[in-house]
Design an enzyme around this catalytic site. Structure first.
Site, PDB file in Angstrom:
ATOM      1  N   THR A   1      11.061  32.618  -9.509  1.00 12.88           N
ATOM      2  CA  THR A   1      10.152  32.570 -10.661  1.00 12.88           C
ATOM      3  C   THR A   1       8.727  32.168 -10.274  1.00 12.88           C
ATOM      4  OG1 THR A   1      10.691  30.250 -11.113  1.00 12.88           O
ATOM      5  CG2 THR A   1      12.006  31.920 -12.265  1.00 12.88           C
ATOM      6  N   ASP A   2       8.587  31.463  -9.137  1.00 19.21           N
ATOM      7  CA  ASP A   2       7.290  30.818  -8.879  1.00 19.21           C
ATOM      8  C   ASP A   2       6.138  31.792  -8.638  1.00 19.21           C
ATOM      9  OD1 ASP A   2       8.136  28.267  -9.370  1.00 19.21           O
ATOM     10  OD2 ASP A   2       8.685  27.842  -7.292  1.00 19.21           O
TER      11      ASP A   2
ATOM     12  N   SER B   1      10.352  32.006  -3.444  1.00 15.13           N
ATOM     13  CA  SER B   1       9.158  32.840  -3.643  1.00 15.13           C
ATOM     14  C   SER B   1       7.845  32.089  -3.497  1.00 15.13           C
ATOM     15  CB  SER B   1       9.210  33.564  -4.991  1.00 15.13           C
ATOM     16  OG  SER B   1       8.834  32.726  -6.052  1.00 15.13           O
TER      17      SER B   1
ATOM     18  N   THR C   1      15.678  31.320  -7.173  1.00 15.67           N
ATOM     19  CA  THR C   1      16.700  30.470  -7.785  1.00 15.67           C
ATOM     20  C   THR C   1      17.864  31.295  -8.308  1.00 15.67           C
ATOM     21  OG1 THR C   1      15.083  28.794  -8.344  1.00 15.67           O
ATOM     22  CG2 THR C   1      17.069  28.817  -9.683  1.00 15.67           C
TER      23      THR C   1
HETATM   24  C1  SIN Z   1      11.453  30.527  -6.257  1.00 14.99           C
HETATM   25  O1  SIN Z   1      10.437  30.864  -6.860  1.00 14.99           O
HETATM   26  O2  SIN Z   1      11.955  31.216  -5.344  1.00 14.99           O
HETATM   27  C2  SIN Z   1      12.120  29.242  -6.547  1.00 14.99           C
HETATM   28  C3  SIN Z   1      11.984  28.837  -7.950  1.00 14.99           C
HETATM   29  C4  SIN Z   1      12.663  29.745  -8.911  1.00 14.99           C
HETATM   30  O3  SIN Z   1      13.101  30.845  -8.626  1.00 14.99           O
HETATM   31  O4  SIN Z   1      12.752  29.311 -10.091  1.00 14.99           O
END
Ligand code: SIN
Length: 318
Positions: A92-93, A59, A13
């Site tokens: 973040t995931d 991710s 993100t």
């Molecule tokens: C991801 O994990 O690539 C998408 C979600 C995020 O980064 O918050």
């Protein structure tokens, strides 16, 4: 002192774009290059940065190939006398899994490895990515630090072992459970919550990990997380064994207990030589004594997804 920061982009993100900046909940992750994230970032010209676009993914789709390339890039940076630290932008995931993978492979770090991310896309009205990236660069260039892989988000620094995504959309999306953050970034300065224990990590072992993963077949050994829950089915573990699973992490209830319907399957797995580890579904604390003892992962406080990484590396000979 070496000066260069290697900034590795993998997507997420933090590199996302929303068609409507006012509606940042709807967006596509992994759209902007890591070079673009750096452009115009206040203070980023204070240190030379070499930007490397290693991947461009959401991710949730993280895989062995990206992890292997990331490990190789980090190891090269650790050996390069011109490099001071590595900063990685990531979704973040699964950031906690990547952080733990790197920690397990690299061991005691000779230089900082700092991951960062964002909860809002880059063109949101108030994006969090630029601040997080600035803070990650501050942690990477701080005079003191932990010899461990860390994640920087929302002004906090979290050690790879403890960090977990704890909220699906708030800016404060990460926590380190009972351990608490390893530190905070305050006006560009890092305040550490605790000092590194002298023997906290084994020696640096990046070379060994790179060699082992270069020789490993593709895909890596199949290790699955199986959750014990109300209404669990006896058929699940035998079906996984039939399909060729090579390791199991049981995400157990409470203090490492398993639904009775799954016990026979777990015993069958053990009987077939499949490694079975237990972790707890509980968000805090750790299993006191895994039963049977052979099912205790080396680090019993590990979440199921991190125990899965460790077990996979164990099967790869690390
Ligand atoms: C991801 O994990 O690539 C998408 C979600 C995020 O980064 O918050």
């Amino acid at each position: 002192m070496p000066s260069k920061i290697v900034l590795i982009g993998t997507g997420g993100t933090i590199a996302g774009l929303a068609p409507d900046a006012a509606n940042a909940g709807q967006y596509q992750a992994a759209q902007l290059s890591v070079q673009a994230l750096l452009q115009g970032l206040p203070g980023s010209d204070a240190v030379p940065v070499e930007a490397v676009q290693l991947a461009q993914i959401d991710s949730k789709d993280m895989d062995d190939a990206v992890w292997r390339a990331l490990l190789q890039a980090c190891h090269s940076a650790m050996l390069n006398p011109e490099v001071r630290a590595v900063v990685i932008t990531h979704g973040t995931d699964t950031i906690e899994e990547t952080a733990w993978f790197l920690q397990e492979c690299l061991g005691r770090l000779p230089k900082p490895v700092v991951l960062t991310c964002a909860m809002r896309p880059a063109n949101a009205l108030m994006p969090d990515g630029p601040q997080n990236l600035r803070d990650a660069l501050a942690v990477a260039t701080a005079e003191a630090g932990l010899p461990e892989v860390v994640v920087v988000a929302d002004r906090e620094v979290h050690a790879a072992r403890w960090v977990q995504k704890i909220h699906p959309h708030r800016l404060q999306a990460f926590g380190s459970g009972e351990q608490g953050p390893a530190g905070w970034v305050e006006n560009g300065r890092v305040r550490w919550a605790y000092a590194a224990a002298a023997d906290a990590r084994p020696d640096y072992c990046g070379e060994q990990a790179v060699q082992a993963l270069a020789q490993a077949g593709q895909p890596w050994p199949w290790v699955e997380v199986v959750t014990s829950h109300a209404g669990a089915r006896a058929e699940l573990i035998p079906a996984l064994l039939q399909a060729g699973v090579q390791g199991l992490v049981l995400a157990c209830t409470g203090n490492g207990t398993l639904h009775q319907a799954m016990e026979a399957g777990a015993a069958q797995a053990r009987g077939q030589g499949v490694l079975v580890w237990r972790s707890s579904r509980c968000a805090l604390g750790q299993i006191l004594e895994a039963s049977p003892a052979a099912e205790a992962p080396p680090a019993s406080a590990l979440s199921a997804v991190k125990a899965r990484v460790s077990l996979q590396l164990r099967l790869l000979g690390l």
